[in-house]
Design an enzyme around this catalytic site. Structure first.
Site, PDB file in Angstrom:
ATOM      1  N   HIS A  18     -97.123 -76.868 -35.364  1.00 31.39           N
ATOM      2  CA  HIS A  18     -98.424 -77.522 -35.181  1.00 31.39           C
ATOM      3  C   HIS A  18     -99.562 -76.520 -35.036  1.00 31.39           C
ATOM      4  CE1 HIS A  18     -95.936 -81.249 -33.889  1.00 31.39           C
ATOM      5  NE2 HIS A  18     -96.239 -81.297 -35.176  1.00 31.39           N
ATOM      6  N   HIS A  41     -92.875 -86.844 -43.716  1.00 27.09           N
ATOM      7  CA  HIS A  41     -91.957 -87.230 -42.643  1.00 27.09           C
ATOM      8  C   HIS A  41     -92.773 -87.266 -41.353  1.00 27.09           C
ATOM      9  CE1 HIS A  41     -89.357 -85.609 -45.773  1.00 27.09           C
ATOM     10  NE2 HIS A  41     -88.316 -86.197 -45.201  1.00 27.09           N
ATOM     11  N   SER A 108     -97.664 -84.691 -35.612  1.00 29.26           N
ATOM     12  CA  SER A 108     -98.560 -84.235 -36.685  1.00 29.26           C
ATOM     13  C   SER A 108     -99.575 -85.311 -37.105  1.00 29.26           C
ATOM     14  CB  SER A 108     -97.743 -83.756 -37.892  1.00 29.26           C
ATOM     15  OG  SER A 108     -96.763 -84.707 -38.269  1.00 29.26           O
ATOM     16  N   ASN A 151     -89.568 -93.590 -48.238  1.00 30.40           N
ATOM     17  CA  ASN A 151     -89.076 -92.224 -48.389  1.00 30.40           C
ATOM     18  C   ASN A 151     -90.246 -91.310 -48.807  1.00 30.40           C
ATOM     19  OD1 ASN A 151     -87.997 -89.855 -49.636  1.00 30.40           O
ATOM     20  ND2 ASN A 151     -86.028 -90.910 -49.796  1.00 30.40           N
ATOM     21  N   GLY A 152     -90.516 -90.330 -47.978  1.00 31.92           N
ATOM     22  CA  GLY A 152     -91.673 -89.467 -48.211  1.00 31.92           C
ATOM     23  C   GLY A 152     -91.561 -88.623 -49.470  1.00 31.92           C
ATOM     24  N   ASP A 172     -91.743 -82.149 -43.407  1.00 34.56           N
ATOM     25  CA  ASP A 172     -91.146 -81.823 -42.103  1.00 34.56           C
ATOM     26  C   ASP A 172     -89.928 -82.707 -41.855  1.00 34.56           C
ATOM     27  OD1 ASP A 172     -90.725 -80.975 -39.489  1.00 34.56           O
ATOM     28  OD2 ASP A 172     -92.288 -82.271 -38.657  1.00 34.56           O
TER      29      ASP A 172
HETATM   30  C1  LIG Z   1     -89.131 -83.949 -37.638  1.00 37.71           C
HETATM   31  S1  LIG Z   1     -89.592 -85.613 -37.578  1.00 37.71           S
HETATM   32  C2  LIG Z   1     -91.276 -85.583 -38.038  1.00 37.71           C
HETATM   33  C3  LIG Z   1     -92.205 -85.011 -37.030  1.00 37.71           C
HETATM   34  C4  LIG Z   1     -93.655 -85.022 -37.415  1.00 37.71           C
HETATM   35  N1  LIG Z   1     -93.876 -84.487 -38.751  1.00 37.71           N
HETATM   36  C5  LIG Z   1     -94.458 -84.221 -36.440  1.00 37.71           C
HETATM   37  O1  LIG Z   1     -94.730 -83.025 -36.697  1.00 37.71           O
HETATM   38  O2  LIG Z   1     -94.848 -84.759 -35.403  1.00 37.71           O
HETATM   39  C6  LIG Z   1     -88.856 -86.260 -39.037  1.00 37.71           C
HETATM   40  C7  LIG Z   1     -89.085 -87.741 -39.287  1.00 37.71           C
HETATM   41  O3  LIG Z   1     -88.714 -88.024 -40.628  1.00 37.71           O
HETATM   42  C8  LIG Z   1     -88.167 -89.332 -40.698  1.00 37.71           C
HETATM   43  N2  LIG Z   1     -87.435 -89.386 -41.979  1.00 37.71           N
HETATM   44  C9  LIG Z   1     -86.182 -88.984 -42.253  1.00 37.71           C
HETATM   45  N3  LIG Z   1     -85.962 -89.036 -43.577  1.00 37.71           N
HETATM   46  C10 LIG Z   1     -87.104 -89.477 -44.155  1.00 37.71           C
HETATM   47  C11 LIG Z   1     -87.536 -89.673 -45.502  1.00 37.71           C
HETATM   48  N4  LIG Z   1     -86.712 -89.444 -46.543  1.00 37.71           N
HETATM   49  N5  LIG Z   1     -88.795 -90.090 -45.727  1.00 37.71           N
HETATM   50  C12 LIG Z   1     -89.652 -90.315 -44.685  1.00 37.71           C
HETATM   51  N6  LIG Z   1     -89.312 -90.128 -43.394  1.00 37.71           N
HETATM   52  C13 LIG Z   1     -88.059 -89.698 -43.132  1.00 37.71           C
HETATM   53  C14 LIG Z   1     -87.376 -89.465 -39.437  1.00 37.71           C
HETATM   54  O4  LIG Z   1     -87.213 -90.834 -39.083  1.00 37.71           O
HETATM   55  C15 LIG Z   1     -88.259 -88.694 -38.439  1.00 37.71           C
HETATM   56  O5  LIG Z   1     -89.119 -89.575 -37.770  1.00 37.71           O
END
Ligand SMILES: C[S@@+](CC[C@H](N)C(=O)[O-])C[C@H]1O[C@@H](n2cnc3c(N)ncnc32)[C@H](O)[C@@H]1O
Length: 292
Positions: A18, A41, A108, A151-152, A172
């Site tokens: 961050h 994500h 984030s 899905n991101g 992420d």
């Molecule tokens: C490490 S955390 C994200 C933290 C966030 N980026 C932050 O910095 O505060 C990862 C997140 O990705 C989600 N996730 C897992 N696979 C995913 C995908 N293919 N597409 C979108 N989200 C996904 C999970 O549910 C989780 O909430």
């Protein structure tokens, strides 16, 4: 889909991630033209540090809390924090709910939403239904922020290039697929760069065994992007596959002077985040194009 960021919010890896994110947003705001932020994500956006999840691991105590209370830490208290870190911490403490001290750790999405301007925009992707619901709730009154429960990686196809034609993609993932996640990231980056070669892309990665990260770094050196910056912080030696020894960020098409902006911050955070031994940090160019 077992990963929940609530257990890890504000830990030493989030501090690196961050801080880099904050420096990137500041760099993008150096120009008046609007930009887009795309979070593949996103998580749930904000985490209560007195929740059962955060309380179970207490990870933030060896993360952001070390920066806020440096005097409590053996290696800390050696002078004022560099301006970038100070601005980032002040932004965290300005989050409503933190008026009387650190109660909430913004993820984030919230950190970026609090920093961007009226004309900038944020696209947040989150696949887990409960996390996506919380995210949508958090931003229901913010017209600049758009939540996508999907899905991101796949969403990048639809979201790139953004209307603003400049901005940042944060990738992420939770790395539940372990090393296979890197191959998914490489495929996503390849397609994203075809659609939007000038975008800034920031990818967070865990460091357990160094050998697990090296193929990704080699891929980056041959992906055609001419400026790739790497920032890493290791709190343990990178020789155990079983624990998070450190983490890193690679930034593709890194803004000019991002390395200068980050150097003092990394130098200052390393002793504060040290565990059994002095934390190591690294800031270097995986690919660097000479400026014309
Ligand atoms: C490490 S955390 C994200 C933290 C966030 N980026 C932050 O910095 O505060 C990862 C997140 O990705 C989600 N996730 C897992 N696979 C995913 C995908 N293919 N597409 C979108 N989200 C996904 C999970 O549910 C989780 O909430």
């Amino acid at each position: 889909m077992n990963y929940r960021h609530a257990y890890h919010a504000g830990n030493f890896a989030d501090v690196l991630k961050h801080t880099v994110l904050f420096a990137l947003i500041e760099a993008l705001q150096a120009k008046a033209t609007p930009f887009a932020f795309i979070d593949t994500h996103a998580g749930s956006g904000c985490y209560a540090l007195d929740s059962a999840e955060a309380g179970k691991t207490g990870e933030y105590k060896d993360g952001i809390a070390r920066l806020l209370f440096p005097d409590l830490h053996a290696a800390g208290g050696s002078g004022p924090l560099p301006p970038l870190l100070r601005r980032w911490l002040d932004a965290i403490l300005r989050v409503p709910g933190n008026e009387h001290g650190l109660k909430l750790y913004p993820g984030s999405p919230l950190q970026v939403a609090n920093a961007i301007r009226e004309t900038d925009s944020a696209q947040l992707c989150e696949l887990h239904p409960e996390e996506a619901t919380r995210l949508r709730e958090l931003f229901r009154h913010d017209h600049r922020v758009h939540v996508h429960e999907r899905n991101g990686y796949e969403a990048l196809k639809a979201l790139l290039p953004p209307r603003e034609k400049r901005g940042l993609v944060l990738i992420d993932p939770p790395y539940e697929a372990q090393e296979a996640e890197y191959r998914v990231i490489e495929r996503a980056l390849k397609l994203a760069l075809q659609r939007w070669p000038t975008g800034v892309y920031a990818v967070w990665y865990p460091i357990k065994l160094r050998s697990q990260v090296q193929p990704f770094h080699r891929w980056l050196q041959h992906c055609g992007v001419r400026r790739v910056l790497r920032a890493e912080l290791l709190v343990h030696p990178d020789d155990s596959p079983l624990r998070l020894n450190g983490s890193g960020m690679v930034i593709l098409n890194a803004p000019w002077k991002l390395d200068d902006a980050l150097r003092d911050a990394l130098r200052a955070m390393a002793p504060l985040l040290s565990q059994e031994r002095r934390a190591e940090w690294r800031l270097d160019w995986l690919v660097e194009e000479a400026r014309a």
